[in-house]
Design an enzyme around this catalytic site. Structure first.
Site, PDB file in Angstrom:
ATOM      1  N   HIS A 185       2.032   4.752  -2.792  1.00 15.36           N
ATOM      2  CA  HIS A 185       2.133   6.257  -2.597  1.00 15.36           C
ATOM      3  C   HIS A 185       3.521   6.777  -2.874  1.00 15.36           C
ATOM      4  CE1 HIS A 185      -1.578   6.750  -0.775  1.00 15.36           C
ATOM      5  NE2 HIS A 185      -1.526   6.094   0.439  1.00 15.36           N
ATOM      6  N   HIS A 212       0.998  -1.109  -0.088  1.00 16.58           N
ATOM      7  CA  HIS A 212      -0.065  -0.109  -0.010  1.00 16.58           C
ATOM      8  C   HIS A 212       0.737   1.211  -0.110  1.00 16.58           C
ATOM      9  CE1 HIS A 212      -3.296   2.573   1.250  1.00 16.58           C
ATOM     10  NE2 HIS A 212      -2.404   3.311   1.884  1.00 16.58           N
ATOM     11  N   GLU A 213       1.610   1.383   1.144  1.00 18.17           N
ATOM     12  CA  GLU A 213       2.836   2.390   0.796  1.00 18.17           C
ATOM     13  C   GLU A 213       3.621   2.681  -0.191  1.00 18.17           C
ATOM     14  OE1 GLU A 213       2.157   4.695   3.197  1.00 18.17           O
ATOM     15  OE2 GLU A 213       0.956   3.415   4.353  1.00 18.17           O
TER      16      GLU A 213
END
Length: 311
Positions: A24, A20-21
């Site tokens: 980003h 998920h990170e």
């Protein structure tokens, strides 16, 4: 075995957080934003390593993660109004004043990290479109991960599906649905001579390919005797079965009269094709967004009627 399962679940959680990170991190780096930290977990740092200006690390509490981008909060000059100020709270609004003070402190701290020569490499300096891409990178990464896991589960392993092969025959059909007693008569399947391992191929002359088709025919036929054709040891055998109608709970509450034979199917793993996988994933995604859209309406506060007191 319990702790092995806990370890596998923890590892899966860490992988999903890291992915998920990463969603980003990649667009932020691509757009030239200075990213100082990429951390999995919270609390004390267990391990970290600096590479190309970014500290990559693992923290002690694996309940989330974050990336730290320089200039995540807009500077005073970037606020609406052009003069560096936004509409302030009304008089007496202490909560709004506290929020404004916290926001101002956060902007001040964020601005202290930005040197004049690095101002162009901050998150707040990006155009709105690129900022949206960075913020949506994590959720989009989650969607990709979900699709990959579903593809492995449904296409490579297979989804549990009911077959038309009989796994077991009930000894009786109790009217209450409880365990059999000496007073209960044998089930229709047992009386008809249906055996575990039989594969039902036809019901009253209608060819059967799926368990759902058999359920529909039994339900529509009620307690009328029917000829069931089974494949047993490579040969076809015709048996006569007389279903019984009993009262059973139904979805949504209440009960209904249901025709019962007393058989249950063998579960098999059936692999999906790419087209079916895309349809299943799209349907699930559509239902999820539909729930999100209707969530505010479901939790809308009820209007309280005002009662005027007559004097």
């Amino acid at each position: 075995m319990f702790w092995i399962g806990v370890g596998i679940a923890l590892l899966g959680l860490l992988v999903s957080i890291a992915w998920h990170e990463l969603g980003h991190l990649v667009p932020a780096k691509k757009f030239g934003v200075t990213v100082t930290q990429y951390m999995i977990g919270f609390g004390p740092t267990l391990y970290s390593r600096v590479r190309r200006g970014t500290e990559y690390g693992l923290k002690a509490i694996p309940l989330g993660g974050y990336i730290r981008m320089v200039g995540m909060y807009p500077a005073e000059g970037q606020l609406p109004g052009g003069d560096g100020t936004a509409a302030g709270p009304g008089p007496g609004d202490r909560a709004a004043a506290l929020d404004a003070e916290i926001a101002a402190e956060a902007r001040e701290y964020s601005a202290s990290e930005v040197s004049p020569r690095h101002r162009a490499h901050t998150f707040s300096a990006l155009p709105p479109g690129k900022r949206i891409v960075v913020m949506l990178g994590g959720p989009l990464a989650n969607l990709v991960l979900a699709f990959v896991l579903l593809a492995v589960a449904y296409c490579a392993i297979g989804a549990p599906t009911t077959s038309t092969t009989i796994a077991g025959v009930a000894e009786c059909v109790s009217a209450s649905g409880a365990e059999c007693t000496d007073q209960d008569a044998p089930s229709p399947a047992e009386q008809a001579g249906i055996e575990p391992g039989d594969t039902i191929v036809a019901w009253n002359g209608t060819e059967i390919e799926e368990w759902a088709e058999l359920q529909t025919l039994i339900r529509e036929g009620g307690d009328a005797p029917a000829v069931v054709t089974v494949d047993r040891d490579g040969g076809r055998v015709d048996l006569t079965v007389a279903p019984v109608v009993v009262e059973r709970p139904v979805e949504g509450g209440g009960t209904a009269q249901v025709a019962v034979v007393g058989i249950n199917p063998v579960l098999v793993l059936e692999r999906m094709g790419p087209g079916e996988l895309l349809t299943t994933f799209g349907d699930g995604l559509g239902r999820t967004f539909g729930m999100i859209v209707t969530l505010p309406a479901r939790h809308r506060p009820r209007r309280v009627a005002r009662v005027r007191r007559r004097t």
